[in-house]
Design an enzyme around this catalytic site. Structure first.
Site, short mmCIF file in Angstrom:
data_model
loop_
_atom_site.label_atom_id
_atom_site.label_comp_id
_atom_site.label_asym_id
_atom_site.label_seq_id
_atom_site.Cartn_x
_atom_site.Cartn_y
_atom_site.Cartn_z
N TYR A 1 14.36 78.51 -22.31
CA TYR A 1 14.20 77.25 -23.03
C TYR A 1 13.52 77.58 -24.36
CZ TYR A 1 15.19 74.67 -18.69
OH TYR A 1 15.78 74.15 -17.56
N PRO B 1 18.34 65.99 -19.62
CA PRO B 1 18.53 67.15 -18.74
C PRO B 1 17.55 68.30 -18.92
CG PRO B 1 20.22 67.09 -20.45
CD PRO B 1 19.43 65.84 -20.59
N LYS C 1 16.48 67.78 -13.68
CA LYS C 1 16.05 66.94 -12.56
C LYS C 1 17.11 65.95 -12.05
CE LYS C 1 12.11 68.46 -11.57
NZ LYS C 1 12.74 69.72 -11.20
N TYR D 1 8.90 71.85 -12.19
CA TYR D 1 10.24 72.40 -12.39
C TYR D 1 10.86 72.81 -11.06
CZ TYR D 1 14.13 74.75 -14.66
OH TYR D 1 15.39 75.11 -15.06
N HIS E 1 16.54 81.97 -8.53
CA HIS E 1 15.73 82.27 -9.72
C HIS E 1 14.25 82.02 -9.43
CE1 HIS E 1 18.76 82.44 -13.24
NE2 HIS E 1 19.30 82.93 -12.14
P1 RFL Z 1 27.48 60.74 -10.45
O1 RFL Z 1 27.59 62.22 -10.36
O2 RFL Z 1 27.64 60.12 -11.78
O3 RFL Z 1 28.54 60.15 -9.43
C1 RFL Z 1 28.90 58.79 -9.45
C2 RFL Z 1 30.29 58.68 -8.89
O4 RFL Z 1 30.63 57.31 -8.79
C3 RFL Z 1 31.96 57.15 -9.23
N1 RFL Z 1 32.11 55.73 -9.64
C4 RFL Z 1 32.76 54.81 -8.92
N2 RFL Z 1 33.40 54.88 -7.74
C5 RFL Z 1 33.99 53.75 -7.27
N3 RFL Z 1 33.97 52.55 -7.94
C6 RFL Z 1 33.33 52.44 -9.13
N4 RFL Z 1 33.31 51.29 -9.78
C7 RFL Z 1 32.68 53.61 -9.67
N5 RFL Z 1 31.97 53.85 -10.80
C8 RFL Z 1 31.64 55.14 -10.77
C9 RFL Z 1 32.10 58.15 -10.36
O5 RFL Z 1 33.46 58.49 -10.62
C10 RFL Z 1 31.31 59.33 -9.80
O6 RFL Z 1 32.12 60.22 -9.05
O7 RFL Z 1 26.07 60.23 -9.86
P2 RFL Z 1 25.14 60.83 -8.68
O8 RFL Z 1 25.94 61.11 -7.46
O9 RFL Z 1 23.98 59.92 -8.61
O10 RFL Z 1 24.68 62.26 -9.21
C11 RFL Z 1 23.82 62.38 -10.30
C12 RFL Z 1 24.15 63.63 -11.11
O11 RFL Z 1 25.54 63.71 -11.34
C13 RFL Z 1 23.42 63.59 -12.46
O12 RFL Z 1 22.06 63.22 -12.30
C14 RFL Z 1 23.41 64.91 -13.21
O13 RFL Z 1 24.65 65.53 -13.30
C15 RFL Z 1 22.85 64.63 -14.62
N6 RFL Z 1 23.35 65.56 -15.59
C16 RFL Z 1 22.76 66.77 -15.66
N7 RFL Z 1 21.69 67.03 -14.86
C17 RFL Z 1 21.10 68.23 -14.90
O14 RFL Z 1 20.13 68.43 -14.15
N8 RFL Z 1 21.59 69.20 -15.75
C18 RFL Z 1 22.68 69.00 -16.56
O15 RFL Z 1 23.11 69.90 -17.28
C19 RFL Z 1 23.30 67.75 -16.53
N9 RFL Z 1 24.41 67.51 -17.30
C20 RFL Z 1 24.46 65.27 -16.42
C21 RFL Z 1 24.98 66.26 -17.26
C22 RFL Z 1 25.07 64.00 -16.43
C23 RFL Z 1 26.14 63.70 -17.27
N10 RFL Z 1 26.63 62.36 -17.30
C24 RFL Z 1 26.44 61.47 -16.18
C25 RFL Z 1 27.03 61.70 -18.48
C26 RFL Z 1 26.09 66.02 -18.05
C27 RFL Z 1 26.68 64.73 -18.07
C28 RFL Z 1 27.90 64.54 -18.94
C1 PHB Z 2 22.63 73.93 -16.74
O1 PHB Z 2 22.77 75.10 -16.32
O2 PHB Z 2 23.61 73.20 -16.96
C2 PHB Z 2 21.27 73.42 -17.01
C3 PHB Z 2 20.17 74.16 -16.64
C4 PHB Z 2 18.90 73.67 -16.90
C5 PHB Z 2 18.75 72.46 -17.54
C6 PHB Z 2 19.85 71.71 -17.89
C7 PHB Z 2 21.12 72.19 -17.64
O3 PHB Z 2 17.49 72.01 -17.80
#
Ligand code: RFL
Ligand code: PHB
Length: 391
Positions: A202, A293, A297, A385, A72
């Site tokens: 957005y 989110p 980032k 971004y 993109h």
């Molecule tokens: P993760 O992905 O949370 O991975 C952590 C892993 O550790 C495991 N864990 C354990 N393992 C062993 N022993 C324990 N005691 C443990 N406790 C936990 C968990 O099962 C998991 O597999 O962290 P990591 O690797 O730092 O990655 C970060 C990203 O996942 C996160 O920043 C993003 O996904 C944030 N986020 C989003 N970011 C975006 O940019 N766009 C989004 O749309 C978006 N949606 C989200 C999200 C984060 C969410 N969370 C954490 C509530 C949606 C959700 C629901």
């Molecule tokens: C997504 O595709 O899940 C998404 C994209 C942009 C954002 C947050 C989530 O800022």
């Protein structure tokens, strides 16, 4: 069991770190509390910035991303019932761009590579404590199939996300957490319908924020700002599409509708814990910091942390120098705070606070008009971004 680097958590940060270390000949063990199928299905981020793609390529983990990821070159901002402005990355962000490639796919690719390498990655292994992080031999205790085991390490890395256990292994007096919660959440859906727009949209509206995103040419990902505590079941499919149409409206055109295959509510929070290191324990990704989110980032910051950390651990193993390990926390935190600011800025510019006055709304509109009329303001948004280079 013994290893050089004990990695707690098999999310994107833990898996990418393991891949980078393995390629450099540094042995490590990944302990993940959940089962593989769960980790591979967890719906989260969808946007990879340039540095994250570069890191995955360098790790030899971008074959499918390069084949299937959608490149993109811009995003669209909409506001004020009909105003819109496209942010063009190539011209405003020094040629940097972003990829639509879901976190689930990054995780699947990294798991497949690690298992193909025959390198240790334990699922269903829940870490219960990390001890001796201020000694030369920290010990991780975990429970797998009902049995308690230990892993002795040279270094421990907490990649266990925001609700993990490693942050608490740093004594309270040695860490400070800076936090902000927001008075709204996102209702997110996945729908089996081709995206209605080519790029992410957005939208600021009189009824709150909406985001049009996608996962593939056949799957759309959409979000609506909703009040905190909203039960996703309280929104019917038709209500969701109607509200998305209202908030994303342009030229009276409606979104393509299709079956909703997933629906969830996520709260919005900013949090940073400093420093990101205590003794031989290093925190990376969501274990150390989270962002709302709106700036896309979270996953990208997690990837940047482990690129910096992998370099530092490899240098310690190959050259015996701890200089990069000693600089790890400061190096990451500079970039983390920039992303925290950008995520806060995008969030507060585009959402409607329930307490918001007409004055506040006019400030938001003024900010959006400024971005639309000033190449400098647009470039500031575009470069944040598309993502800053990893130092
Ligand atoms: P993760 O992905 O949370 O991975 C952590 C892993 O550790 C495991 N864990 C354990 N393992 C062993 N022993 C324990 N005691 C443990 N406790 C936990 C968990 O099962 C998991 O597999 O962290 P990591 O690797 O730092 O990655 C970060 C990203 O996942 C996160 O920043 C993003 O996904 C944030 N986020 C989003 N970011 C975006 O940019 N766009 C989004 O749309 C978006 N949606 C989200 C999200 C984060 C969410 N969370 C954490 C509530 C949606 C959700 C629901
Ligand atoms: C997504 O595709 O899940 C998404 C994209 C942009 C954002 C947050 C989530 O800022």
């Amino acid at each position: 069991m013994r290893t050089t680097v004990g990695i707690i958590g098999g999310g994107p940060s833990g898996l990418l770190l393991a891949r980078l270390l393995h390629r450099a000949g540094v042995d490590c063990v990944v302990l993940e509390s959940r089962q593989r199928a769960y980790v591979e299905r967890r719906q989260r981020a969808g946007i990879l910035e340039q540095s994250t793609v570069d890191a995955l390529r360098e790790a030899g983990a971008a074959e499918r991303l390069d084949a299937e990821g959608l490149v993109h070159d811009g995003i669209e901002l909409r506001w004020g019932g009909g105003r819109s402005h496209r942010i063009d990355f190539p011209s405003l962000a020094s040629g940097r761009r972003v990829w639509v490639y879901a976190q689930t796919e990054v995780v699947k690719d990294l798991i497949a590579l690690r298992l193909a390498d025959g390198a240790p990655l334990h699922f269903g292994a829940e870490v219960t404590s990390v001890e001796g992080v201020d000694t030369d031999r920290p010990v991780v205790t975990y429970v797998q199939e009902g049995r308690t085991r230990t892993l002795t390490c040279d270094y421990v890395v907490g990649c266990d996300g925001f609700h993990g256990v490693t942050r608490a292994a740093v004594p309270g007096a040695a860490r400070t957490t800076y936090e902000r919660t927001y008075p709204y959440s996102w209702l997110g859906i996945l729908a089996d319908v081709p995206p209605s727009c080519d790029e992410l949209v957005y939208a600021h509206s009189s009824r709150g924020f909406a985001l049009h995103s996608m996962r593939s040419p056949d799957v759309s990902r959409l979000y609506l700002q909703v009040p905190n505590g909203t039960d996703p079941a309280s929104w019917s499919g038709e209500q969701i599409w109607d509200e998305l149409d209202f908030r994303l409206a342009r030229d009276g055109r409606q979104l393509e509708r299709g079956p909703i295959t997933a629906k969830s509510v996520l709260p919005m929070r900013s949090s940073v814990t400093e420093p990101m290191r205590f003794g031989r324990l290093f925190l990376a990704g969501d274990a150390a910091h989270i962002v709302p989110p709106t700036g896309a980032k979270g996953l990208n910051l997690a990837a940047a942390d482990v690129v910096v950390l992998a370099r530092a651990l490899i240098r310690q193993r190959t050259a015996g120098s701890t200089d990069l390990l000693d600089a790890y926390s400061d190096t990451c935190l500079r970039r983390v705070w920039r992303a925290e600011h950008f995520s806060w800025f995008m969030t507060t510019t585009l959402h409607t606070d329930p307490e918001q006055s007409g004055f506040d709304t006019r400030l938001q509109i003024s900010q959006l008009e400024r971005i639309a009329s000033s190449p400098h303001a647009a470039a500031e948004l575009a470069s944040n971004y598309a993502g800053l280079p990893i130092p």
